[in-house]
Design an enzyme around this catalytic site. Structure first.
Site, PDB file in Angstrom:
ATOM      1  N   ASP A   1       0.885  -1.174   0.000  1.00 41.14           N
ATOM      2  CA  ASP A   1       0.000   0.000   0.000  1.00 41.14           C
ATOM      3  C   ASP A   1       0.915   1.214   0.000  1.00 41.14           C
ATOM      4  O   ASP A   1       1.650   1.445   0.974  1.00 41.14           O
ATOM      5  CB  ASP A   1      -0.892  -0.015   1.251  1.00 41.14           C
ATOM      6  CG  ASP A   1      -1.855   1.165   1.307  1.00 41.14           C
ATOM      7  OD1 ASP A   1      -1.585   2.196   0.642  1.00 41.14           O
ATOM      8  OD2 ASP A   1      -2.858   1.069   2.013  1.00 41.14           O
ATOM      9  N   VAL A   2       0.888   2.004  -1.068  1.00 45.38           N
ATOM     10  CA  VAL A   2       1.852   3.102  -1.205  1.00 45.38           C
ATOM     11  C   VAL A   2       1.593   4.240  -0.210  1.00 45.38           C
ATOM     12  O   VAL A   2       2.407   5.149  -0.094  1.00 45.38           O
ATOM     13  CB  VAL A   2       1.900   3.668  -2.650  1.00 45.38           C
ATOM     14  CG1 VAL A   2       2.267   2.582  -3.653  1.00 45.38           C
ATOM     15  CG2 VAL A   2       0.604   4.361  -3.040  1.00 45.38           C
TER      16      VAL A   2
ATOM     17  N   ASN B   1       3.043   3.511 -10.678  1.00 42.11           N
ATOM     18  CA  ASN B   1       1.776   3.566 -11.417  1.00 42.11           C
ATOM     19  C   ASN B   1       0.536   3.701 -10.542  1.00 42.11           C
ATOM     20  O   ASN B   1      -0.493   4.195 -11.003  1.00 42.11           O
ATOM     21  CB  ASN B   1       1.681   2.287 -12.272  1.00 42.11           C
ATOM     22  CG  ASN B   1       0.295   2.046 -12.816  1.00 42.11           C
ATOM     23  OD1 ASN B   1      -0.099   2.645 -13.809  1.00 42.11           O
ATOM     24  ND2 ASN B   1      -0.479   1.173 -12.163  1.00 42.11           N
TER      25      ASN B   1
ATOM     26  N   TYR C   1      -6.942  15.500  -8.528  1.00 38.85           N
ATOM     27  CA  TYR C   1      -6.170  14.611  -9.414  1.00 38.85           C
ATOM     28  C   TYR C   1      -5.191  15.425 -10.266  1.00 38.85           C
ATOM     29  O   TYR C   1      -4.003  15.105 -10.366  1.00 38.85           O
ATOM     30  CB  TYR C   1      -7.147  13.825 -10.293  1.00 38.85           C
ATOM     31  CG  TYR C   1      -6.504  12.840 -11.234  1.00 38.85           C
ATOM     32  CD1 TYR C   1      -6.149  11.566 -10.800  1.00 38.85           C
ATOM     33  CD2 TYR C   1      -6.259  13.173 -12.568  1.00 38.85           C
ATOM     34  CE1 TYR C   1      -5.578  10.645 -11.670  1.00 38.85           C
ATOM     35  CE2 TYR C   1      -5.682  12.272 -13.442  1.00 38.85           C
ATOM     36  CZ  TYR C   1      -5.345  11.006 -12.988  1.00 38.85           C
ATOM     37  OH  TYR C   1      -4.767  10.100 -13.850  1.00 38.85           O
TER      38      TYR C   1
ATOM     39  N   LYS D   1      -1.092  15.277 -10.192  1.00 41.91           N
ATOM     40  CA  LYS D   1      -0.290  14.870 -11.350  1.00 41.91           C
ATOM     41  C   LYS D   1       0.657  15.988 -11.782  1.00 41.91           C
ATOM     42  O   LYS D   1       1.776  15.722 -12.245  1.00 41.91           O
ATOM     43  CB  LYS D   1      -1.200  14.444 -12.507  1.00 41.91           C
ATOM     44  CG  LYS D   1      -2.025  13.184 -12.212  1.00 41.91           C
ATOM     45  CD  LYS D   1      -1.153  11.960 -11.989  1.00 41.91           C
ATOM     46  CE  LYS D   1      -1.959  10.679 -11.869  1.00 41.91           C
ATOM     47  NZ  LYS D   1      -1.143   9.477 -11.697  1.00 41.91           N
TER      48      LYS D   1
HETATM   49  P1  NAD Z   1      -6.854   1.537 -12.145  1.00 41.51           P
HETATM   50  O1  NAD Z   1      -7.787   2.056 -11.090  1.00 41.51           O
HETATM   51  O2  NAD Z   1      -7.295   0.414 -13.015  1.00 41.51           O
HETATM   52  O3  NAD Z   1      -5.482   1.116 -11.495  1.00 41.51           O
HETATM   53  C1  NAD Z   1      -4.942   1.765 -10.377  1.00 41.51           C
HETATM   54  C2  NAD Z   1      -4.156   0.754  -9.586  1.00 41.51           C
HETATM   55  O4  NAD Z   1      -3.576   1.410  -8.454  1.00 41.51           O
HETATM   56  C3  NAD Z   1      -5.035  -0.387  -9.040  1.00 41.51           C
HETATM   57  O5  NAD Z   1      -4.334  -1.606  -9.188  1.00 41.51           O
HETATM   58  C4  NAD Z   1      -5.183  -0.040  -7.569  1.00 41.51           C
HETATM   59  O6  NAD Z   1      -5.394  -1.157  -6.760  1.00 41.51           O
HETATM   60  C5  NAD Z   1      -3.822   0.615  -7.314  1.00 41.51           C
HETATM   61  N1  NAD Z   1      -3.791   1.421  -6.107  1.00 41.51           N
HETATM   62  C6  NAD Z   1      -4.627   2.429  -5.736  1.00 41.51           C
HETATM   63  N2  NAD Z   1      -4.290   2.894  -4.517  1.00 41.51           N
HETATM   64  C7  NAD Z   1      -3.200   2.174  -4.109  1.00 41.51           C
HETATM   65  C8  NAD Z   1      -2.389   2.176  -2.945  1.00 41.51           C
HETATM   66  N3  NAD Z   1      -2.634   3.004  -1.925  1.00 41.51           N
HETATM   67  N4  NAD Z   1      -1.342   1.320  -2.892  1.00 41.51           N
HETATM   68  C9  NAD Z   1      -1.084   0.457  -3.894  1.00 41.51           C
HETATM   69  N5  NAD Z   1      -1.841   0.389  -5.023  1.00 41.51           N
HETATM   70  C10 NAD Z   1      -2.874   1.230  -5.127  1.00 41.51           C
HETATM   71  O7  NAD Z   1      -6.444   2.822 -13.032  1.00 41.51           O
HETATM   72  P2  NAD Z   1      -5.542   2.945 -14.361  1.00 41.51           P
HETATM   73  O8  NAD Z   1      -6.358   3.646 -15.360  1.00 41.51           O
HETATM   74  O9  NAD Z   1      -4.926   1.655 -14.704  1.00 41.51           O
HETATM   75  O10 NAD Z   1      -4.435   3.986 -13.859  1.00 41.51           O
HETATM   76  C11 NAD Z   1      -3.092   3.630 -13.588  1.00 41.51           C
HETATM   77  C12 NAD Z   1      -2.258   4.908 -13.517  1.00 41.51           C
HETATM   78  O11 NAD Z   1      -2.295   5.575 -14.770  1.00 41.51           O
HETATM   79  C13 NAD Z   1      -2.774   5.907 -12.476  1.00 41.51           C
HETATM   80  O12 NAD Z   1      -1.686   6.567 -11.854  1.00 41.51           O
HETATM   81  C14 NAD Z   1      -3.559   6.885 -13.335  1.00 41.51           C
HETATM   82  O13 NAD Z   1      -3.656   8.152 -12.738  1.00 41.51           O
HETATM   83  C15 NAD Z   1      -2.706   6.905 -14.593  1.00 41.51           C
HETATM   84  N6  NAD Z   1      -3.399   7.363 -15.796  1.00 41.51           N
HETATM   85  C16 NAD Z   1      -4.439   6.648 -16.312  1.00 41.51           C
HETATM   86  C17 NAD Z   1      -5.053   7.111 -17.479  1.00 41.51           C
HETATM   87  C18 NAD Z   1      -6.193   6.364 -18.113  1.00 41.51           C
HETATM   88  O14 NAD Z   1      -6.813   6.919 -19.028  1.00 41.51           O
HETATM   89  N7  NAD Z   1      -6.499   5.153 -17.712  1.00 41.51           N
HETATM   90  C19 NAD Z   1      -4.603   8.297 -18.079  1.00 41.51           C
HETATM   91  C20 NAD Z   1      -3.549   8.992 -17.519  1.00 41.51           C
HETATM   92  C21 NAD Z   1      -2.930   8.503 -16.376  1.00 41.51           C
END
Ligand code: NAD
Length: 249
Positions: free
Chosen positions: A63-64, A87, A153, A157
């Site tokens: 857990d980060v 990530n 958010y 970022k």
């Molecule tokens: P997602 O919700 O599917 O994945 C997020 C992951 O982070 C999950 O596995 C979740 O369990 C984990 N997580 C959350 N809180 C946590 C914690 N405290 N400790 C450990 N793990 C934790 O979302 P995603 O779309 O796959 O996003 C992944 C990354 O990419 C994020 O940082 C998001 O901001 C970034 N992002 C996503 C998009 C998009 O369009 N999907 C665009 C730009 C940036």
């Protein structure tokens, strides 16, 4: 593109979405991948799938936002890390005027403080191992421009983009590179339904390439930042967004 054989890569938030995809992709390119997230059930399955396909993987509870969890995870990893994909992230969309301080803090704690906590522990381990490394922070185009209902958010970022530059400056002396990847809107299981709505379709129409990104669109840019192919890149933010940031005002 570079072969990652012999490298060990940590991917946080690897239980779903982009993190899971990144872990599978890095394993396909030869890395020993450590998949980390809070729930290890999904991670164990993903690690087994990677191993069945001939890759190298292990699951790790992390857990980060929890110092004890971070300390335990980094004790398990020791000085093995060469690559970190920072990530894990959350969004909690809300009109800024209605957002609770608790939710605002949760977003900052995960997306900003979590990224720092992982990067700092990884850098200490890389310095101790005396072999350098590559840290890639997953930011967003919302760190460079804004949209409605994502104030916390977007602020988190934007801070990750700036943190990336500050860490790159301080850690170049240890051979540690720190870069950010700024994806645009990428289709994943959690947002797929939204993009079938009128609002979602209108958003896609504002992207110059008129399509969402796919996780695969991020593969080569991520591989570039993780591998020695980018050995002279540090402190950079790589935008992968179909031109969304340059859409007409
Ligand atoms: P997602 O919700 O599917 O994945 C997020 C992951 O982070 C999950 O596995 C979740 O369990 C984990 N997580 C959350 N809180 C946590 C914690 N405290 N400790 C450990 N793990 C934790 O979302 P995603 O779309 O796959 O996003 C992944 C990354 O990419 C994020 O940082 C998001 O901001 C970034 N992002 C996503 C998009 C998009 O369009 N999907 C665009 C730009 C940036």
């Amino acid at each position: 593109m570079q072969d990652l054989t012999g490298k060990t890569a940590l991917v946080t938030g690897a239980s779903s979405g982009l993190g899971l995809h990144f872990a599978e992709m890095l394993a396909q390119h030869g890395a020993h991948v450590i998949l980390a997230a809070r729930q290890t059930d999904a991670l164990d399955d993903a690690a087994k799938r990677i191993i069945t396909k001939g890759g190298k993987a292990e699951a790790l509870s992390l857990d980060v936002t929890d110092s004890a969890s971070l300390d335990h995870a980094f004790a398990v990893m020791g000085t093995r890390l060469d690559i970190v994909v920072n990530n894990a992230g959350i969004s909690l969309p809300s009109a800024a005027i209605d957002m609770t301080e608790t939710d605002f803090s949760r977003v900052i704690d995960t997306n900003l403080t979590g990224v720092f906590s992982v990067a700092q522990r990884a850098a200490r381990a890389m310095r101790e191992g005396n072999k350098g490394g590559s840290i890639v922070n997953i930011a967003s185009i919302l760190g460079l421009r804004v949209a409605g209902h994502v104030a916390a958010y977007a602020a988190s970022k934007a801070a990750v983009v700036q943190l990336t530059k500050a860490l790159a400056l301080e850690w170049a002396r240890y051979g540690i590179r720190v870069n950010a990847l700024c994806p645009g809107y990428i289709e994943t299981p959690i947002n797929r339904d939204f993009f079938t709505t009128d609002q979602g379709k209108a958003l896609i129409n504002r992207i110059p390439q008129r399509r969402l990104g796919t996780p695969e669109d991020l593969d080569t840019p991520l591989l570039l930042l993780c591998s020695d192919a980018s050995s002279y890149m540090t402190g950079s933010s790589l935008v992968v967004d179909g031109g969304h940031l340059v859409s007409s005002l």
